[in-house]
Design a protein around this motif. Sequence first.
Motif, PDB file in Angstrom:
ATOM      1  N   GLN A 177      33.375  26.309  79.388  1.00 24.38           N
ATOM      2  CA  GLN A 177      34.548  26.608  78.711  1.00 24.38           C
ATOM      3  C   GLN A 177      34.889  25.795  78.226  1.00 24.38           C
ATOM      4  OE1 GLN A 177      36.386  29.398  81.495  1.00 24.38           O
ATOM      5  NE2 GLN A 177      35.203  31.296  80.394  1.00 24.38           N
ATOM      6  N   GLU A 180      33.755  23.803  75.725  1.00 25.12           N
ATOM      7  CA  GLU A 180      34.590  24.781  74.005  1.00 25.12           C
ATOM      8  C   GLU A 180      36.219  23.853  73.927  1.00 25.12           C
ATOM      9  OE1 GLU A 180      33.997  29.070  74.566  1.00 25.12           O
ATOM     10  OE2 GLU A 180      31.498  28.351  74.291  1.00 25.12           O
ATOM     11  N   ILE A 181      36.574  24.179  75.593  1.00 23.90           N
ATOM     12  CA  ILE A 181      37.972  23.840  75.015  1.00 23.90           C
ATOM     13  C   ILE A 181      38.608  22.157  74.550  1.00 23.90           C
ATOM     14  CG2 ILE A 181      40.179  22.855  76.966  1.00 23.90           C
ATOM     15  CD1 ILE A 181      39.431  25.854  78.430  1.00 23.90           C
ATOM     16  N   ASN A 182      37.418  21.225  75.212  1.00 26.15           N
ATOM     17  CA  ASN A 182      37.554  19.849  74.523  1.00 26.15           C
ATOM     18  C   ASN A 182      36.571  19.388  73.211  1.00 26.15           C
ATOM     19  OD1 ASN A 182      38.586  18.417  77.058  1.00 26.15           O
ATOM     20  ND2 ASN A 182      35.669  18.528  78.136  1.00 26.15           N
ATOM     21  N   LYS A 183      36.083  20.727  72.425  1.00 28.35           N
ATOM     22  CA  LYS A 183      35.855  20.528  71.376  1.00 28.35           C
ATOM     23  C   LYS A 183      36.736  20.631  69.588  1.00 28.35           C
ATOM     24  CE  LYS A 183      32.352  22.124  68.574  1.00 28.35           C
ATOM     25  NZ  LYS A 183      31.013  22.758  68.296  1.00 28.35           N
ATOM     26  N   LEU A 184      37.618  22.472  70.889  1.00 30.77           N
ATOM     27  CA  LEU A 184      38.630  22.258  69.903  1.00 30.77           C
ATOM     28  C   LEU A 184      40.289  21.610  70.535  1.00 30.77           C
ATOM     29  CD1 LEU A 184      38.969  26.317  71.318  1.00 30.77           C
ATOM     30  CD2 LEU A 184      38.288  26.017  69.349  1.00 30.77           C
ATOM     31  N   ALA A 185      40.059  20.837  71.678  1.00 29.96           N
ATOM     32  CA  ALA A 185      40.706  19.896  71.480  1.00 29.96           C
ATOM     33  C   ALA A 185      40.643  19.033  70.380  1.00 29.96           C
ATOM     34  CB  ALA A 185      40.833  19.267  73.247  1.00 29.96           C
ATOM     35  N   ASP A 186      39.407  18.078  69.987  1.00 33.88           N
ATOM     36  CA  ASP A 186      38.966  17.148  69.247  1.00 33.88           C
ATOM     37  C   ASP A 186      39.453  17.738  67.514  1.00 33.88           C
ATOM     38  OD1 ASP A 186      38.205  15.715  71.905  1.00 33.88           O
ATOM     39  OD2 ASP A 186      36.432  16.427  70.741  1.00 33.88           O
ATOM     40  N   GLU A 187      38.859  18.565  67.407  1.00 33.64           N
ATOM     41  CA  GLU A 187      39.959  18.909  66.052  1.00 33.64           C
ATOM     42  C   GLU A 187      40.490  19.698  65.503  1.00 33.64           C
ATOM     43  OE1 GLU A 187      36.959  23.256  66.275  1.00 33.64           O
ATOM     44  OE2 GLU A 187      35.239  22.014  65.960  1.00 33.64           O
ATOM     45  N   ASN A 188      41.386  19.910  66.595  1.00 32.22           N
ATOM     46  CA  ASN A 188      43.200  19.813  66.646  1.00 32.22           C
ATOM     47  C   ASN A 188      43.657  18.909  66.676  1.00 32.22           C
ATOM     48  OD1 ASN A 188      45.546  21.356  66.618  1.00 32.22           O
ATOM     49  ND2 ASN A 188      45.710  21.192  68.266  1.00 32.22           N
TER      50      ASN A 188
END
Length: 245
Positions: A177, A180-188
Amino acid sequence: MSKLEQVLILDPPSDLRFKGPFTDVVTTNLKLKNPSDHRVCFKVKTTAPRRYCVRPNSGVIDPGASVNISVMLQPFDYDPNEKSKHKFMVQTIFAPSNVSDMDSLWRDAKPDELMDSKLRCVFELPSENDKVNDVEVTRAAPVMNSVKSDSTAASVPATAAQDDAEMKKMLEKCKRQQTEINKLADENRQLKEDGIRMRKMPTSDHMTSNSTTLLGREASVASLPSLLVVIAAIFIGFFLGKFIL
């Protein structure tokens, strides 16, 4: 007038047996059953009130109902050569329809209205067979306790291992999790940068087009006086030529 026969059925009917050892309180039970169609008041008496505790020692029994009475013998030094002279008496009377004060009922009762049954107390020591059975039960109790403790001890490691496995699963899930949170932060963050870049590009293009238009307007304004001079020269030449001719 002859005395009324006892209306209640007593169980046991004549003896109250107490089985030792008598180093602790010994309890025996007495059951009173009312087979009649009337309510019956009862009261339990004894010749040794300091040696016994009776619960309940009085009350009212409805038709067809029963009452269990606990008779508790207090601890004492038992002498097998001494015969027990303790006795109990169950005294009864038919209850009036509007009975409210039990004390006055018993105090005002006539002798021919009372019914009673007597019981003698019997003290018994445990037999040899009972002692052997008690010893076996006592010996079996530690064995059962040890078996329970062993099973409990065996279940503890299994439970601990199960808890460790569940903890590892939870940690792995948390790691996934977090990834996934880090990945979503990069995408954001990337989306934010793209948005800023897109907002900057139309602004520069708009400024370029505006400057081009302004330059065109300035050029046209600058060329306007020379055009007027040419037109004026043409008109002047035309008029001069006409006058000369």
